[in-house]
Design an enzyme around this catalytic site. Structure first.
Site, PDB file in Angstrom:
ATOM      1  N   ASP A 132       0.876  -1.188   0.000  1.00 46.47           N
ATOM      2  CA  ASP A 132       0.000   0.000   0.000  1.00 46.47           C
ATOM      3  C   ASP A 132       0.908   1.231   0.000  1.00 46.47           C
ATOM      4  O   ASP A 132       1.824   1.313   0.814  1.00 46.47           O
ATOM      5  CB  ASP A 132      -0.844   0.024   1.272  1.00 46.47           C
ATOM      6  N   ASP A 166       2.797  -1.067  -8.381  1.00 45.70           N
ATOM      7  CA  ASP A 166       1.965  -0.363  -9.367  1.00 45.70           C
ATOM      8  C   ASP A 166       2.020   1.137  -9.117  1.00 45.70           C
ATOM      9  O   ASP A 166       1.756   1.936 -10.004  1.00 45.70           O
ATOM     10  CB  ASP A 166       0.502  -0.797  -9.197  1.00 45.70           C
ATOM     11  N   THR A 209       1.663 -11.497  -8.535  1.00 46.86           N
ATOM     12  CA  THR A 209       0.832 -11.675  -7.343  1.00 46.86           C
ATOM     13  C   THR A 209      -0.629 -11.360  -7.689  1.00 46.86           C
ATOM     14  O   THR A 209      -0.937 -10.829  -8.759  1.00 46.86           O
ATOM     15  CB  THR A 209       1.271 -10.723  -6.214  1.00 46.86           C
ATOM     16  N   TYR A 210      -1.478 -11.628  -6.726  1.00 46.40           N
ATOM     17  CA  TYR A 210      -2.900 -11.325  -6.884  1.00 46.40           C
ATOM     18  C   TYR A 210      -3.103  -9.835  -7.199  1.00 46.40           C
ATOM     19  O   TYR A 210      -3.812  -9.472  -8.131  1.00 46.40           O
ATOM     20  CB  TYR A 210      -3.621 -11.701  -5.584  1.00 46.40           C
ATOM     21  N   GLU A 212      -0.875  -7.684  -8.341  1.00 46.48           N
ATOM     22  CA  GLU A 212      -0.298  -7.300  -9.637  1.00 46.48           C
ATOM     23  C   GLU A 212      -1.279  -7.616 -10.764  1.00 46.48           C
ATOM     24  O   GLU A 212      -1.454  -6.820 -11.690  1.00 46.48           O
ATOM     25  CB  GLU A 212       1.038  -8.025  -9.878  1.00 46.48           C
TER      26      GLU A 212
HETATM   27  C1  LIG Z   1      -1.824  -4.486  -1.263  1.00 44.45           C
HETATM   28  S1  LIG Z   1      -1.591  -5.985  -0.419  1.00 44.45           S
HETATM   29  C2  LIG Z   1      -0.369  -6.812  -1.421  1.00 44.45           C
HETATM   30  C3  LIG Z   1      -0.333  -8.281  -1.129  1.00 44.45           C
HETATM   31  C4  LIG Z   1       0.626  -9.095  -2.020  1.00 44.45           C
HETATM   32  N1  LIG Z   1       2.007  -8.662  -1.852  1.00 44.45           N
HETATM   33  C5  LIG Z   1       0.222  -8.980  -3.465  1.00 44.45           C
HETATM   34  O1  LIG Z   1       0.955  -8.356  -4.236  1.00 44.45           O
HETATM   35  O2  LIG Z   1      -0.825  -9.547  -3.823  1.00 44.45           O
HETATM   36  C6  LIG Z   1      -0.641  -5.458   0.980  1.00 44.45           C
HETATM   37  C7  LIG Z   1      -0.446  -6.556   2.030  1.00 44.45           C
HETATM   38  O3  LIG Z   1       0.412  -6.049   3.036  1.00 44.45           O
HETATM   39  C8  LIG Z   1      -0.096  -6.410   4.309  1.00 44.45           C
HETATM   40  N2  LIG Z   1       0.376  -5.368   5.247  1.00 44.45           N
HETATM   41  C9  LIG Z   1       0.301  -4.039   5.090  1.00 44.45           C
HETATM   42  N3  LIG Z   1       0.845  -3.409   6.138  1.00 44.45           N
HETATM   43  C10 LIG Z   1       1.274  -4.382   6.987  1.00 44.45           C
HETATM   44  C11 LIG Z   1       1.924  -4.389   8.243  1.00 44.45           C
HETATM   45  N4  LIG Z   1       2.251  -3.241   8.829  1.00 44.45           N
HETATM   46  N5  LIG Z   1       2.208  -5.562   8.820  1.00 44.45           N
HETATM   47  C12 LIG Z   1       1.879  -6.727   8.220  1.00 44.45           C
HETATM   48  N6  LIG Z   1       1.266  -6.803   7.020  1.00 44.45           N
HETATM   49  C13 LIG Z   1       0.969  -5.649   6.416  1.00 44.45           C
HETATM   50  C14 LIG Z   1      -1.598  -6.443   4.145  1.00 44.45           C
HETATM   51  O4  LIG Z   1      -2.201  -7.288   5.114  1.00 44.45           O
HETATM   52  C15 LIG Z   1      -1.726  -6.969   2.718  1.00 44.45           C
HETATM   53  O5  LIG Z   1      -1.855  -8.386   2.679  1.00 44.45           O
END
Ligand SMILES: C[S@@+](CC[C@H](N)C(=O)[O-])C[C@H]1O[C@@H](n2cnc3c(N)ncnc32)[C@H](O)[C@@H]1O
Length: 262
Positions: A132, A166, A209-210, A212
């Site tokens: 994020d 992204d 990844t999902y 992406e």
């Molecule tokens: C946008 S998703 C991307 C997931 C994966 N890398 C993908 O590309 O499909 C961000 C992931 O980071 C995890 N995340 C964000 N901040 C975090 C934190 N401080 N500690 C642990 N997980 C975190 C969220 O739970 C989420 O699964």
């Protein structure tokens, strides 16, 4: 129909490749729950992996596609996916178990506590995949000095950080962070799939990844940075205004009306 969350959480308790520490205030790294291993920081090699191969983390691994994909490509390295969301991580953990990938583990915890689970120098590389961008909250960005300081505590000197994203906002912020701290860069591309790559890099960077896949289906270009994090020197936050991303994900916060952020 997919398995429900409660059933996945029950599986996570019994999966031998999953270590959990979900009570944030208790995450002192000596109380990772696992059905088999009593693992202490500094003992991932001898207690779990049973080898001395380099350890690579994927932070914010979601379903763990990079963790499992890289583990298939590099049997001579160890991979640990880290995320707070257990039901997502379940997918990667199950895949690794079903395919007998012994060089894979998952750690369920907050990334802000990552330095409680590893000893200094225990980790060789870190992947940040589609994190994020946290446009409003600099300290929550996974490439902020707040997090880089924590990564430095567990990485080898000059350890590698990979950022695949992204988000133009996160990419630009990370570029400024690298410049402000003179961090050595191995690779940088603003449009990964229009860049000539070696066969090995194609395989590594072609893992999708999902998240992406969601971005690609929306026509968003994928950016990638690979840099080193030396142990020496104080890390400085860049002092720049960065244009906000013009789109938002289903999970990302509503826009504030601002067009830039620091
Ligand atoms: C946008 S998703 C991307 C997931 C994966 N890398 C993908 O590309 O499909 C961000 C992931 O980071 C995890 N995340 C964000 N901040 C975090 C934190 N401080 N500690 C642990 N997980 C975190 C969220 O739970 C989420 O699964």
């Amino acid at each position: 129909m997919g398995k429900n969350k409660l059933a996945k959480f029950a599986d996570m308790e019994r999966f031998e490749n999953v270590f959990q520490c979900t009570e944030r205030e208790l995450c002192n790294g000596v109380s990772m729950t696992n059905p088999i291993y009593d693992l202490k920081p500094g003992h991932w090699h001898d207690t779990y992996f049973k080898n001395s191969n380099p350890i690579v983390l994927e932070l914010g691994c979601g379903r763990g596609e990079y963790t499992v994909g890289l583990a298939r490509l590099f049997p001579d390295k160890n991979f640990i996916g880290v995320d707070i969301k257990g039901s997502r991580m379940w997918t990667g953990a199950k895949d690794a178990l079903e395919n007998n990938l012994r060089n894979v583990a998952f750690l369920r915890t907050g990334i802000e506590f990552i330095d409680r689970f590893f000893e200094p120098g225990e980790v060789s590389e870190i992947w940040l995949t589609f994190s994020d961008p946290q446009m409003k909250k600099p300290t929550k960005r996974l490439t902020s000095t707040y997090f880089l300081e924590r990564y430095r505590r567990i990485l080898k000197d000059n350890g590698i950080v990979h950022v695949k994203t992204d988000s133009n906002f996160l990419f630009t912020y990370t570029k400024y962070m690298i410049a402000a701290n003179n961090l050595p860069v191995d690779y940088r591309t603003e449009d990964l799939y229009q860049t000539e790559l070696s066969e090995e890099d194609k395989a590594i960077l072609g893992i999708q990844t999902y998240y992406e896949q969601q971005w690609l289906s929306r026509g968003i270009t994928i950016k990638y940075l690979k840099f080193h994090l030396p142990q020496e020197g104080d890390l400085q936050e860049p002092d720049v205004e960065i244009e906000l991303d013009s789109y938002r994900s289903y999970n990302r916060n509503k826009r504030s009306g601002l067009t830039t952020a620091k």
